[in-house]
Design a protein around this motif. Sequence first.
Motif, mmCIF file in Angstrom:
data_model
loop_
_atom_site.group_PDB
_atom_site.id
_atom_site.type_symbol
_atom_site.label_atom_id
_atom_site.label_comp_id
_atom_site.label_asym_id
_atom_site.label_seq_id
_atom_site.Cartn_x
_atom_site.Cartn_y
_atom_site.Cartn_z
ATOM 1 N N SER A 71 -78.422 51.292 17.278
ATOM 2 C CA SER A 71 -76.980 51.271 16.123
ATOM 3 C C SER A 71 -76.574 52.350 16.081
ATOM 4 N N GLU B 97 -77.680 46.929 12.935
ATOM 5 C CA GLU B 97 -78.983 46.612 13.265
ATOM 6 C C GLU B 97 -79.462 45.276 13.763
ATOM 7 N N THR B 98 -78.666 44.167 13.494
ATOM 8 C CA THR B 98 -79.052 42.960 13.804
ATOM 9 C C THR B 98 -78.736 42.925 15.596
ATOM 10 N N ASP C 59 -84.684 50.445 15.366
ATOM 11 C CA ASP C 59 -84.048 49.837 16.396
ATOM 12 C C ASP C 59 -83.929 50.864 17.460
ATOM 13 N N GLN D 30 -81.184 44.850 17.520
ATOM 14 C CA GLN D 30 -82.471 44.209 17.914
ATOM 15 C C GLN D 30 -82.279 43.039 18.691
ATOM 16 N N ASN D 31 -81.188 42.291 18.850
ATOM 17 C CA ASN D 31 -80.655 41.302 19.770
ATOM 18 C C ASN D 31 -80.992 42.203 21.524
#
Length: 75
Positions: free
Chosen positions: A10, A18-19, A6, A22-23
Amino acid sequence: CHEVRDGGVSEGLPSVGETLSQNLLERFGSVRAVFSADPHALAEVPKIGAKKAAEIVNVVTAKWAGRQRRIEDES
């Protein structure tokens, strides 16, 4: 070889895993663009919202307070 998935987003931002990183990268395209984004643009990213956007802006715009002294430095 260590691959950074990423771009380090993060690790450098509060409450961003991480999510969410990524967004952010999908929306802005680069770490520099994420760190330069205004709170309104950040808040539009899925699962970020106004509160987290404000936290991100506070972190990336905070002035460096200088080197913190260690206890050993005080003696």
